[in-house]
Design a protein around this motif. Structure first.
Motif, PDB file in Angstrom:
ATOM      1  N   GLY A 121       6.146  -6.571  -4.534  1.00  0.00           N
ATOM      2  CA  GLY A 121       6.537  -6.643  -5.937  1.00  0.00           C
ATOM      3  C   GLY A 121       7.701  -5.715  -6.209  1.00  0.00           C
ATOM      4  N   LYS A 122       7.539  -4.802  -7.168  1.00  0.00           N
ATOM      5  CA  LYS A 122       8.589  -3.852  -7.533  1.00  0.00           C
ATOM      6  C   LYS A 122       8.622  -2.631  -6.614  1.00  0.00           C
ATOM      7  CE  LYS A 122       7.916  -4.868 -12.420  1.00  0.00           C
ATOM      8  NZ  LYS A 122       7.432  -4.314 -13.682  1.00  0.00           N
ATOM      9  N   TYR A 123       7.691  -2.564  -5.670  1.00  0.00           N
ATOM     10  CA  TYR A 123       7.527  -1.387  -4.838  1.00  0.00           C
ATOM     11  C   TYR A 123       8.013  -1.637  -3.419  1.00  0.00           C
ATOM     12  CZ  TYR A 123       4.614   0.035  -8.682  1.00  0.00           C
ATOM     13  OH  TYR A 123       4.170   0.353  -9.934  1.00  0.00           O
ATOM     14  N   GLU A 124       8.577  -0.590  -2.837  1.00  0.00           N
ATOM     15  CA  GLU A 124       8.915  -0.620  -1.426  1.00  0.00           C
ATOM     16  C   GLU A 124       8.197   0.561  -0.774  1.00  0.00           C
ATOM     17  OE1 GLU A 124      12.872   0.326   0.885  1.00  0.00           O
ATOM     18  OE2 GLU A 124      12.909  -1.731   0.064  1.00  0.00           O
ATOM     19  N   MET A 125       7.309   0.231   0.142  1.00  0.00           N
ATOM     20  CA  MET A 125       6.523   1.251   0.833  1.00  0.00           C
ATOM     21  C   MET A 125       7.130   1.480   2.205  1.00  0.00           C
ATOM     22  SD  MET A 125       4.074   1.939  -1.326  1.00  0.00           S
ATOM     23  CE  MET A 125       2.876   2.792  -0.334  1.00  0.00           C
ATOM     24  N   GLY A 126       7.691   2.658   2.414  1.00  0.00           N
ATOM     25  CA  GLY A 126       8.281   2.995   3.698  1.00  0.00           C
ATOM     26  C   GLY A 126       7.477   4.080   4.385  1.00  0.00           C
ATOM     27  N   GLU A 128       8.321   7.094   4.812  1.00  0.00           N
ATOM     28  CA  GLU A 128       8.560   8.403   4.200  1.00  0.00           C
ATOM     29  C   GLU A 128       8.074   8.509   2.758  1.00  0.00           C
ATOM     30  OE1 GLU A 128       9.811  10.975   5.944  1.00  0.00           O
ATOM     31  OE2 GLU A 128       9.723   9.609   7.657  1.00  0.00           O
ATOM     32  N   GLY A 129       7.985   7.349   2.062  1.00  0.00           N
ATOM     33  CA  GLY A 129       7.608   7.415   0.662  1.00  0.00           C
ATOM     34  C   GLY A 129       7.620   6.054   0.009  1.00  0.00           C
ATOM     35  N   ILE A 130       7.560   6.073  -1.309  1.00  0.00           N
ATOM     36  CA  ILE A 130       7.483   4.852  -2.107  1.00  0.00           C
ATOM     37  C   ILE A 130       8.671   4.806  -3.074  1.00  0.00           C
ATOM     38  CG2 ILE A 130       5.952   6.002  -3.759  1.00  0.00           C
ATOM     39  CD1 ILE A 130       4.619   3.322  -4.310  1.00  0.00           C
ATOM     40  N   THR A 131       9.227   3.614  -3.242  1.00  0.00           N
ATOM     41  CA  THR A 131      10.316   3.387  -4.184  1.00  0.00           C
ATOM     42  C   THR A 131       9.872   2.302  -5.158  1.00  0.00           C
ATOM     43  OG1 THR A 131      11.943   3.874  -2.468  1.00  0.00           O
ATOM     44  CG2 THR A 131      12.741   2.733  -4.433  1.00  0.00           C
TER      45      THR A 131
END
Length: 191
Positions: A121-126, A128-131
């Motif tokens: 959705g609106k989130y990018e889970m990497g 190192e962290g979340i955007t």
């Protein structure tokens, strides 16, 4: 592998049918169907009239590849039938998770644990962290700089070092929020 049987739920005069490939909501006037849902969001909200709470609305929303959204509401006014509606709400979520979401999400979780980045959705889970992407900006919070607070209808995610950086994982608005929440659950970020 044995195919699971169709599950049928009666909610008042409405019928919900779930099988391995489709979800159908029949309210006698109209039947809505979503084939192979791949996005879900669900929440519990009060039904309000001016400043008074007059009931509870349990809402499940599904979306499939074709982009069609199916809304499945369970409403209780003045507490009448609230416990039974809540039981059906939870049972329907369990069936939907088992039929459509648990296996793909577990594969995503494994690959994310191996360092892959995922857009949900609106989130990018990497790694190192979340955007979270907004219409005019994106907010990144590193996992080692993050604290989370679980609320009734959302999870508030804050940066420890910069209090102006925060994001809200909203159960009513964010598609596949349970997957993002599951990714965050194993981190040492919870207050």
């Amino acid at each position: 592998m044995q195919q699971a049987a169709e599950k049928v739920f009666q909610v008042g005069s409405k019928w919900l049918r779930i099988d391995q490939t489709t979800v159908g909501w029949d309210n006698t006037l109209l039947t809505s169907i979503v084939k192979t849902p791949n996005q879900i969001r669900y929440s519990v909200n009060s039904i309000e009239l001016e400043q008074w709470s007059i009931g509870t609305k349990y809402l499940i929303e599904l979306r499939g590849d074709e982009g069609k959204t199916l809304s499945i509401p369970f409403k209780s006014y003045f507490g009448i039938g609230r416990k039974r509606k809540y039981e059906i709400f939870n049972e329907v979520i369990d069936v939907l998770m088992d039929y459509f979401f648990i296996d793909p999400w577990n594969q995503i979780l494994e690959r994310w644990a191996d360092g892959e980045t995922w857009s949900i959705g609106k989130y990018e889970m990497g790694p190192e962290g979340i955007t979270k992407s907004y219409s005019d900006r994106a907010v990144f919070i590193a996992f080692d700089d993050m604290k989370a607070l679980n609320r009734y209808d959302h999870v508030l995610i804050n940066s420890i070092s910069d209090h102006k950086k925060f994001m809200k994982l909203d159960f009513r608005q964010d598609w596949n929020w349970p997957l993002v929440n599951k990714m965050l659950m194993n981190l040492d970020i919870w207050n």
